[in-house]
Motif scaffolding. Structure first.
Motif, PDB file in Angstrom:
ATOM      1  N   ARG A   1      -6.121 -36.742  34.322  1.00 26.78           N
ATOM      2  CA  ARG A   1      -7.389 -37.340  33.874  1.00 26.78           C
ATOM      3  C   ARG A   1      -7.426 -38.808  34.267  1.00 26.78           C
ATOM      4  O   ARG A   1      -6.406 -39.491  34.246  1.00 26.78           O
ATOM      5  CB  ARG A   1      -7.536 -37.250  32.351  1.00 26.78           C
ATOM      6  CG  ARG A   1      -7.694 -35.851  31.843  1.00 26.78           C
ATOM      7  CD  ARG A   1      -8.260 -35.872  30.428  1.00 26.78           C
ATOM      8  NE  ARG A   1      -8.710 -34.553  30.057  1.00 26.78           N
ATOM      9  CZ  ARG A   1      -9.885 -34.028  30.374  1.00 26.78           C
ATOM     10  NH1 ARG A   1     -10.741 -34.725  31.074  1.00 26.78           N
ATOM     11  NH2 ARG A   1     -10.224 -32.824  30.000  1.00 26.78           N
ATOM     12  N   CYS A   2      -8.609 -39.270  34.596  1.00 27.52           N
ATOM     13  CA  CYS A   2      -8.782 -40.690  34.908  1.00 27.52           C
ATOM     14  C   CYS A   2      -8.473 -41.508  33.658  1.00 27.52           C
ATOM     15  O   CYS A   2      -8.997 -41.199  32.583  1.00 27.52           O
ATOM     16  CB  CYS A   2     -10.214 -40.956  35.375  1.00 27.52           C
ATOM     17  SG  CYS A   2     -10.598 -42.705  35.586  1.00 27.52           S
ATOM     18  N   PRO A   3      -7.647 -42.541  33.765  1.00 21.19           N
ATOM     19  CA  PRO A   3      -7.323 -43.347  32.587  1.00 21.19           C
ATOM     20  C   PRO A   3      -8.507 -44.172  32.057  1.00 21.19           C
ATOM     21  O   PRO A   3      -8.480 -44.628  30.918  1.00 21.19           O
ATOM     22  CB  PRO A   3      -6.197 -44.269  33.065  1.00 21.19           C
ATOM     23  CG  PRO A   3      -6.257 -44.252  34.547  1.00 21.19           C
ATOM     24  CD  PRO A   3      -6.910 -42.970  34.957  1.00 21.19           C
ATOM     25  N   VAL A   4      -9.558 -44.330  32.850  1.00 19.90           N
ATOM     26  CA  VAL A   4     -10.701 -45.132  32.432  1.00 19.90           C
ATOM     27  C   VAL A   4     -11.824 -44.261  31.860  1.00 19.90           C
ATOM     28  O   VAL A   4     -12.270 -44.441  30.735  1.00 19.90           O
ATOM     29  CB  VAL A   4     -11.226 -46.006  33.598  1.00 19.90           C
ATOM     30  CG1 VAL A   4     -12.480 -46.757  33.202  1.00 19.90           C
ATOM     31  CG2 VAL A   4     -10.146 -46.956  34.068  1.00 19.90           C
TER      32      VAL A   4
ATOM     33  N   GLY B   1     -14.674 -45.014  39.833  1.00 17.75           N
ATOM     34  CA  GLY B   1     -14.217 -45.973  40.819  1.00 17.75           C
ATOM     35  C   GLY B   1     -13.276 -47.030  40.271  1.00 17.75           C
ATOM     36  O   GLY B   1     -12.894 -47.947  40.975  1.00 17.75           O
ATOM     37  N   GLU B   2     -12.895 -46.922  39.007  1.00 12.54           N
ATOM     38  CA  GLU B   2     -12.045 -47.927  38.369  1.00 12.54           C
ATOM     39  C   GLU B   2     -10.608 -47.443  38.172  1.00 12.54           C
ATOM     40  O   GLU B   2      -9.680 -48.174  38.442  1.00 12.54           O
ATOM     41  CB  GLU B   2     -12.642 -48.328  37.012  1.00 12.54           C
ATOM     42  CG  GLU B   2     -14.005 -48.974  37.124  1.00 12.54           C
ATOM     43  CD  GLU B   2     -13.965 -50.296  37.862  1.00 12.54           C
ATOM     44  OE1 GLU B   2     -13.003 -51.060  37.679  1.00 12.54           O
ATOM     45  OE2 GLU B   2     -14.891 -50.548  38.649  1.00 12.54           O
TER      46      GLU B   2
ATOM     47  N   SER C   1     -11.630 -35.240  34.439  1.00 11.81           N
ATOM     48  CA  SER C   1     -10.515 -34.371  34.804  1.00 11.81           C
ATOM     49  C   SER C   1     -10.390 -34.301  36.323  1.00 11.81           C
ATOM     50  O   SER C   1     -11.340 -33.962  37.017  1.00 11.81           O
ATOM     51  CB  SER C   1     -10.729 -32.969  34.238  1.00 11.81           C
ATOM     52  OG  SER C   1      -9.694 -32.115  34.680  1.00 11.81           O
ATOM     53  N   LEU C   2      -9.207 -34.621  36.826  1.00 10.85           N
ATOM     54  CA  LEU C   2      -8.944 -34.551  38.260  1.00 10.85           C
ATOM     55  C   LEU C   2      -7.904 -33.475  38.574  1.00 10.85           C
ATOM     56  O   LEU C   2      -7.446 -33.361  39.702  1.00 10.85           O
ATOM     57  CB  LEU C   2      -8.454 -35.906  38.775  1.00 10.85           C
ATOM     58  CG  LEU C   2      -9.421 -37.072  38.608  1.00 10.85           C
ATOM     59  CD1 LEU C   2      -8.767 -38.377  39.036  1.00 10.85           C
ATOM     60  CD2 LEU C   2     -10.688 -36.825  39.401  1.00 10.85           C
ATOM     61  N   SER C   3      -7.556 -32.686  37.575  1.00 12.54           N
ATOM     62  CA  SER C   3      -6.499 -31.692  37.759  1.00 12.54           C
ATOM     63  C   SER C   3      -6.955 -30.477  38.564  1.00 12.54           C
ATOM     64  O   SER C   3      -6.121 -29.678  38.968  1.00 12.54           O
ATOM     65  CB  SER C   3      -5.975 -31.233  36.397  1.00 12.54           C
ATOM     66  OG  SER C   3      -7.022 -30.616  35.661  1.00 12.54           O
TER      67      SER C   3
END
Length: 129
Positions: free
Chosen positions: A43-46, A29-30, A50-52
């Protein structure tokens, strides 16, 4: 960096959908979900989730059309029947409203669809439990 990934059994659909609608990572959520208007980060920077693996495809566009049409069509009909404005004024106002609302909703609905896919372990989001 600590591993903040959530297991498949504890993924909340409601939370993931809300985080996606806010254009945030469905896991933490960040982190920001998008690098540009509709390009999902790999990828989430935090949390490095993996969101790919998302497969949003045309779903967000269909939802946007559905929502915008259902919101503006009754207003268009009402304003035409009650106020009888000049057709050019009516067309201009509703064109601006349609484009503006569509540009507002499209990335949010894409984030919502990616959040649903993440919460349900669809496509490339299956948890390595």
């Amino acid at each position: 960096m600590s591993d903040t990934r959530i297991t498949q059994a504890t993924r909340s659909s409601k939370t993931a959908m809300w985080r996606g609608f806010r254009r945030r990572c469905p896991n933490c959520g960040e982190g920001h979900m998008f690098t540009s208007f509709l390009k999902v980060v790999d990828r989430c920077p935090v949390c490095q989730e993996s969101l790919s693996g998302h497969r949003a495809d045309d779903g967000p566009a269909y939802l946007t059309i559905l929502i915008v049409g259902h919101l503006l069509a009754p207003i268009l009909i009402y304003s035409f029947v009650e106020y009888r404005p000049d057709p050019l004024v009516l067309a201009t106002a509703f064109t601006i409203g349609t484009v503006g609302l569509s540009l507002f909703l499209l990335p949010r609905l894409k984030g919502l669809v990616v959040g649903i896919q993440w919460a349900n372990g669809m496509h490339g989001f299956a948890s390595p439990d």
